[in-house]
Scaffold this motif. Structure first.
Motif, PDB file in Angstrom:
ATOM      1  N   THR A  58       0.849  -1.188   0.000  1.00  0.00           N
ATOM      2  CA  THR A  58       0.000   0.000   0.000  1.00  0.00           C
ATOM      3  C   THR A  58       0.889   1.244   0.000  1.00  0.00           C
ATOM      4  OG1 THR A  58      -1.697  -1.179   1.252  1.00  0.00           O
ATOM      5  CG2 THR A  58      -1.815   1.228   1.252  1.00  0.00           C
ATOM      6  N   PRO A  59       0.674   2.197  -0.915  1.00  0.00           N
ATOM      7  CA  PRO A  59       1.531   3.392  -0.975  1.00  0.00           C
ATOM      8  C   PRO A  59       1.435   4.224   0.303  1.00  0.00           C
ATOM      9  CG  PRO A  59       0.215   3.159  -2.980  1.00  0.00           C
ATOM     10  CD  PRO A  59      -0.328   2.181  -1.993  1.00  0.00           C
ATOM     11  N   MET A  60       2.514   4.884   0.638  1.00  0.00           N
ATOM     12  CA  MET A  60       2.519   5.804   1.771  1.00  0.00           C
ATOM     13  C   MET A  60       1.616   6.997   1.470  1.00  0.00           C
ATOM     14  SD  MET A  60       4.349   4.504   4.152  1.00  0.00           S
ATOM     15  CE  MET A  60       5.725   3.380   4.489  1.00  0.00           C
ATOM     16  N   PRO A  61       1.038   7.601   2.495  1.00  0.00           N
ATOM     17  CA  PRO A  61       0.119   8.722   2.248  1.00  0.00           C
ATOM     18  C   PRO A  61       0.855   9.962   1.768  1.00  0.00           C
ATOM     19  CG  PRO A  61       0.489   8.425   4.600  1.00  0.00           C
ATOM     20  CD  PRO A  61       1.148   7.267   3.927  1.00  0.00           C
ATOM     21  N   SER A  62       0.187  10.740   0.942  1.00  0.00           N
ATOM     22  CA  SER A  62       0.745  12.008   0.469  1.00  0.00           C
ATOM     23  C   SER A  62       0.274  13.181   1.316  1.00  0.00           C
ATOM     24  CB  SER A  62       0.358  12.242  -0.995  1.00  0.00           C
ATOM     25  OG  SER A  62      -1.051  12.207  -1.150  1.00  0.00           O
ATOM     26  N   GLU A  63      -0.860  13.016   2.008  1.00  0.00           N
ATOM     27  CA  GLU A  63      -1.389  14.041   2.902  1.00  0.00           C
ATOM     28  C   GLU A  63      -1.072  13.660   4.349  1.00  0.00           C
ATOM     29  OE1 GLU A  63      -2.813  16.814   1.865  1.00  0.00           O
ATOM     30  OE2 GLU A  63      -2.574  16.173  -0.229  1.00  0.00           O
ATOM     31  N   PRO A  64      -1.029  14.630   5.283  1.00  0.00           N
ATOM     32  CA  PRO A  64      -0.792  14.302   6.689  1.00  0.00           C
ATOM     33  C   PRO A  64      -1.832  13.292   7.194  1.00  0.00           C
ATOM     34  CG  PRO A  64      -0.596  16.669   6.343  1.00  0.00           C
ATOM     35  CD  PRO A  64      -1.132  16.094   5.059  1.00  0.00           C
ATOM     36  N   THR A  65      -1.365  12.158   7.693  1.00  0.00           N
ATOM     37  CA  THR A  65      -2.246  11.049   8.073  1.00  0.00           C
ATOM     38  C   THR A  65      -1.707  10.399   9.339  1.00  0.00           C
ATOM     39  OG1 THR A  65      -2.712  10.615   5.720  1.00  0.00           O
ATOM     40  CG2 THR A  65      -3.268   8.880   7.287  1.00  0.00           C
ATOM     41  N   ASP A  66      -2.530  10.344  10.386  1.00  0.00           N
ATOM     42  CA  ASP A  66      -2.084   9.671  11.602  1.00  0.00           C
ATOM     43  C   ASP A  66      -2.476   8.198  11.558  1.00  0.00           C
ATOM     44  OD1 ASP A  66      -4.758   9.373  12.469  1.00  0.00           O
ATOM     45  OD2 ASP A  66      -4.680  11.135  13.768  1.00  0.00           O
ATOM     46  N   PHE A  67      -2.117   7.469  12.592  1.00  0.00           N
ATOM     47  CA  PHE A  67      -2.277   6.013  12.618  1.00  0.00           C
ATOM     48  C   PHE A  67      -3.733   5.594  12.432  1.00  0.00           C
ATOM     49  CE2 PHE A  67      -3.000   2.056  14.983  1.00  0.00           C
ATOM     50  CZ  PHE A  67      -2.043   1.218  14.448  1.00  0.00           C
ATOM     51  N   ILE A  68      -4.655   6.219  13.145  1.00  0.00           N
ATOM     52  CA  ILE A  68      -6.065   5.813  13.068  1.00  0.00           C
ATOM     53  C   ILE A  68      -6.643   6.157  11.703  1.00  0.00           C
ATOM     54  CG2 ILE A  68      -8.350   6.082  14.099  1.00  0.00           C
ATOM     55  CD1 ILE A  68      -6.302   4.594  15.845  1.00  0.00           C
ATOM     56  N   ALA A  69      -6.340   7.349  11.200  1.00  0.00           N
ATOM     57  CA  ALA A  69      -6.841   7.743   9.881  1.00  0.00           C
ATOM     58  C   ALA A  69      -6.208   6.925   8.771  1.00  0.00           C
ATOM     59  CB  ALA A  69      -6.582   9.231   9.649  1.00  0.00           C
ATOM     60  N   GLY A  70      -5.047   6.324   9.042  1.00  0.00           N
ATOM     61  CA  GLY A  70      -4.338   5.568   8.015  1.00  0.00           C
ATOM     62  C   GLY A  70      -4.659   4.092   7.975  1.00  0.00           C
ATOM     63  N   ILE A  71      -5.634   3.645   8.738  1.00  0.00           N
ATOM     64  CA  ILE A  71      -6.010   2.225   8.718  1.00  0.00           C
ATOM     65  C   ILE A  71      -6.899   1.950   7.512  1.00  0.00           C
ATOM     66  CG2 ILE A  71      -7.351   0.452   9.919  1.00  0.00           C
ATOM     67  CD1 ILE A  71      -6.252   1.565  12.540  1.00  0.00           C
ATOM     68  N   ARG A  72      -6.540   0.911   6.743  1.00  0.00           N
ATOM     69  CA  ARG A  72      -7.279   0.506   5.544  1.00  0.00           C
ATOM     70  C   ARG A  72      -7.632  -0.971   5.684  1.00  0.00           C
ATOM     71  NH1 ARG A  72      -6.772   5.267   5.461  1.00  0.00           N
ATOM     72  NH2 ARG A  72      -5.780   6.587   3.871  1.00  0.00           N
ATOM     73  N   THR A  73      -8.914  -1.274   5.766  1.00  0.00           N
ATOM     74  CA  THR A  73      -9.353  -2.657   5.948  1.00  0.00           C
ATOM     75  C   THR A  73      -9.271  -3.416   4.633  1.00  0.00           C
ATOM     76  OG1 THR A  73     -10.890  -1.901   7.655  1.00  0.00           O
ATOM     77  CG2 THR A  73     -11.185  -4.143   6.829  1.00  0.00           C
ATOM     78  N   MET A  74      -8.642  -4.576   4.676  1.00  0.00           N
ATOM     79  CA  MET A  74      -8.535  -5.455   3.512  1.00  0.00           C
ATOM     80  C   MET A  74      -9.598  -6.553   3.534  1.00  0.00           C
ATOM     81  SD  MET A  74      -6.005  -4.091   1.868  1.00  0.00           S
ATOM     82  CE  MET A  74      -5.658  -5.341   0.625  1.00  0.00           C
TER      83      MET A  74
END
Length: 437
Positions: A100-116
């Motif tokens: 999964t690519p790293m975020p380009s916008e400021p993203t913290d741990f909770i906002a960065g969770i992506r369910t597969m």
């Protein structure tokens, strides 16, 4: 320093960050030291048997009822909870994804969770969800707890600190940690960006598997599990608390930090484990054993020998079996396998499965070594060889894992994954030797 921890077996630990903060001989004195409040955090029913009864006593600046105000809804659309059916139109199959690519916008741990994937039913406290996380921003004044599940964290890129109400856990790739259901924490990044995997376990807590005939040693050893020492912050500035409850998200504003536990004792606590301390066992004459011998933690179901979730690793190890096909054999399985690669190369998939990647082989869908891996394993000279510089893992569950829309539509999905088996050819020719040309 941290204490040894034996998850799921009732050990009691104690730690204080101020001398005399921890009461002796009683759990709830009339007037705790330092003007603290006594509070119990329970991870099991009050009447659970002694061996599985889990609770900790926390001595904190404010009780948790002061850490919640009026809630309002919050939105984290990429974090899904089981059951999550009919989320996409992708057909059944074996699947694999690039990192999964790293975020380009400021993203913290909770906002960065992506369910597969999701499996089972969180409301029925069974099953799990598999996520990836990506982040490039610390949670400075935001805090979180998950009422639906405990969370097993598997870093793959970057160091991060889980700052919990029971202490600080420093994490790096090659380590894992478990955050109990209901524990409040925030995540601070040590490195500029981080990525990893999460198993959200809705069911019974992770514990160590029984060793059976293996005996008293090998696999994961209790002394290598570590809990944090007590730590607190007395911060009187605005903070936000985010709660996941029955699949929905809620938030409330506080005028202070909820990470204010000055001392604690008990057996319901976060812990971490260094995967390098796992002592693998294997075949020392012939045949490839079942992957269950690599189980680090298991979350039991109501059926003996059938896990709600197993956490399995494939670490560096020696291969010595003679006259044996050494990689994992081709198989179909009642369990569903979500697999990730922390670093190195996986021996059964030498191409296409890269660090940070994911594969999913759902229940009863055939899988096994790709064509190049099969050719190599079938013809190589069988001398002792060490698989080194590798660490793969698997979240394995008794439930089918349902893809989310994010996973089904991700640009990282390898459309040609099924082709890794296309060059497996017919070798049957009616003779005992077969056609190995």
């Amino acid at each position: 320093m941290a204490f040894s921890y034996m998850p799921g077996f009732g050990n009691d630990f104690e730690t204080e960050s101020l001398p005399g903060a921890l009461p002796q001989g009683r759990n709830s004195p009339q007037r705790p030291a330092y003007g603290l409040y006594a509070e119990q955090l329970s991870g099991s029913p009050f009447t659970a048997p002694r061996g599985t009864n889990e609770r900790s006593w926390l001595y904190r600046i404010r009780p948790s009822v002061k850490h919640t105000g009026r809630f309002k809804g919050a939105s984290y659309p990429h974090w899904k909870t089981a059951p999550n059916l009919g989320d996409h139109e992708l057909a059944l199959g074996q699947y694999r994804w690039n990192p999964t690519p790293m975020p380009s916008e400021p993203t913290d741990f909770i906002a960065g969770i992506r369910t597969m994937t999701t499996a089972g039913d969180a409301l029925g406290q069974s099953g799990m969800a598999a996520h990836v996380y990506i982040a490039n921003k610390s949670m400075a004044d935001d805090h979180f707890f998950n009422a639906d599940a405990e969370m097993l964290i598997v870093p793959q890129v970057g160091r991060l600190n889980f700052v919990t109400e029971m202490g600080v856990i420093e994490m790096a790739p090659g380590e894992v940690c478990v955050l109990p259901r209901g524990l409040t924490f925030k995540v601070e990044l040590v490195d500029r960006q981080v990525r990893g995997y999460i198993c959200e376990n809705y069911g019974a807590k992770f514990t160590m598997p029984d060793r059976g005939p293996i005996g008293a040693n090998c696999l994961a050893n209790p002394r290598d599990f570590k809990t944090p020492c007590a730590w607190f912050e007395e911060k009187e500035t605005p903070c936000r608390l985010i709660v996941k409850w029955c699949g929905a998200f809620h938030e409330t504003m506080l005028d202070h930090s909820p990470l204010d536990v000055v001392a604690w004792h008990g057996n319901y606590a976060p812990y971490k484990y260094d995967l390098a301390t796992f002592s693998p066992v294997g075949a020392i004459l012939f045949d490839h054993p079942d992957p269950s011998i690599f189980t680090v933690l298991t979350a039991p179901s109501g059926e003996e020998g059938t896990a709600n979730v197993d956490f399995v690793i494939f670490p560096p190890r020696w291969l010595v079996a003679e006259n044996t096909f050494r990689p994992p054999w081709y198989h179909r399985n009642i369990m569903s396998e979500f697999m990730g690669l922390i670093h190195g190369q996986y021996d059964a998939k030498e191409e296409g499965f890269v660090p940070g990647g994911i594969s999913l082989h759902n229940m009863m869908l055939a899988h096994g070594p790709d064509a190049p891996g099969f050719e190599k394993a079938s013809t190589v000279e069988l001398k002792p060889v060490k698989l080194d510089h590798t660490m793969a893992f698997m979240f394995e569950t008794r439930f089918p894992q349902m893809l989310t829309r994010f996973a089904a539509e991700a640009p990282t999905l390898q459309e040609d994954y099924i082709d890794c088996w296309k060059d497996l050819k017919k070798r049957f020719n009616g003779t005992v030797e077969g056609d190995w040309s």
